[in-house]
Scaffold this motif. Structure first.
Motif, short mmCIF file in Angstrom:
data_model
loop_
_atom_site.label_atom_id
_atom_site.label_comp_id
_atom_site.label_asym_id
_atom_site.label_seq_id
_atom_site.Cartn_x
_atom_site.Cartn_y
_atom_site.Cartn_z
N GLU A 1 -2.17 8.45 15.50
CA GLU A 1 -3.10 8.86 14.45
C GLU A 1 -3.01 8.04 13.17
N ASN A 2 -2.00 8.28 12.35
CA ASN A 2 -1.97 7.68 11.02
C ASN A 2 -1.54 6.22 11.09
N GLN A 3 -2.49 5.31 11.01
CA GLN A 3 -2.17 3.89 11.10
C GLN A 3 -2.32 3.19 9.75
N ASN A 4 -2.34 3.94 8.65
CA ASN A 4 -2.44 3.37 7.32
C ASN A 4 -1.29 2.39 7.10
N PRO A 5 -1.57 1.08 6.96
CA PRO A 5 -0.48 0.11 6.82
C PRO A 5 0.38 0.32 5.59
N ASN A 6 -0.18 0.95 4.55
CA ASN A 6 0.60 1.20 3.35
C ASN A 6 1.58 2.35 3.52
N LEU A 7 1.41 3.16 4.58
CA LEU A 7 2.34 4.25 4.87
C LEU A 7 3.29 3.89 6.00
N ASP B 1 9.11 6.19 -4.05
CA ASP B 1 8.73 5.40 -2.89
C ASP B 1 7.76 6.21 -2.03
N ILE B 2 7.37 5.65 -0.89
CA ILE B 2 6.39 6.30 -0.03
C ILE B 2 7.06 6.87 1.22
N TYR B 3 6.37 7.80 1.87
CA TYR B 3 6.84 8.45 3.09
C TYR B 3 5.74 8.37 4.14
N PHE B 4 6.14 8.32 5.38
CA PHE B 4 5.16 8.35 6.47
C PHE B 4 4.99 9.79 6.92
N HIS B 5 3.75 10.20 7.19
CA HIS B 5 3.49 11.57 7.63
C HIS B 5 2.26 11.61 8.54
#
Length: 215
Positions: free
Chosen positions: A87-93, A111-115
């Motif tokens: 599903e979530n393929q946002n390269p920034n995540l 920082d960022i997290y993947f979800h």
């Protein structure tokens, strides 16, 4: 200290900005884990012009001695892998999965997290395609939970698989697959030679799982 700096107006850069150019020393780990020191050119632009152009190497204050430098950890099998996810393929995540950055806690918003927001109760996956066939005996994952501020929760469960040819097989581990938040959770197993690993998670029904890093 004492480096010569020059200023120059660039009318064709970022709608016209004054840049500062100079030389600095870059520190990095080599293939043997030793710190190397290399002189290189650098260009500084005004802070306002950096804007929000996606994830990149931005720094405001430059260290003035080597003891102040925070080096990224040496690369690992995971950090050099190509990562994909359901599903979530946002390269920034997705870069958060294996960038080796460990937050202080779930309240660390620097920082960022993947979800997998906004999914709940679903089965999701993350896959590492290794740069080359490798032997793996330990994995680490960091689960994020923002209870009281959002809907990210640790997963209901998860498990690790490795690729044997074109078949995915479960990793036999003596450790339980922990879901505690705010710490690196290690899973030890008998060494397996493989070209990739995958983590399969079952989203919690009251929130979606979010992770920070795999190593």
């Amino acid at each position: 200290m004492g480096a010569k700096l020059t200023a120059e107006f660039k009318p064709d850069l970022l709608n016209g900005v004054t840049i500062i150019k100079g030389k600095a020393f870059a520190l990095a780990y080599d293939a043997e884990g030793k710190v190397t020191r290399t002189e290189q050119d650098f260009t500084a632009i005004p802070y306002y012009a950096w804007a929000n152009r996606g994830r990149g190497e931005m720094i405001v204050w430059l260290p003035n001695n080597e003891s102040s430098v925070k080096l990224p950890p040496p690369p690992t099998i995971a950090s050099k892998s190509k990562v994909s996810a359901s599903e979530n393929q946002n390269p920034n995540l997705i870069v958060a999965i294996n960038d080796q950055s460990e937050p202080r806690s779930s309240r660390d918003n620097s920082d960022i997290y993947f979800h997998w927001w906004p999914k709940k109760g679903t089965a999701e996956w993350v896959e590492y395609a290794f740069e080359k066939p490798s032997t793996v005996s330990e994995t680490e994952v960091y689960w994020y939970d923002d209870t009281g501020r959002g809907e990210c929760r640790t997963p209901a469960s998860w498990r690790l698989l490795y690729k044997d040819g074109e078949t995915w097989k479960p990793v036999e581990t003596a450790d339980a697959y922990g879901v505690e938040k705010d710490r690196l959770i290690s899973s030890l197993s008998n060494p397996v030679a493989t070209t990739g690993c995958a983590s399969k998670s079952r989203c919690n029904r009251i929130g979606r799982p979010a992770s920070r890093s795999g190593r």
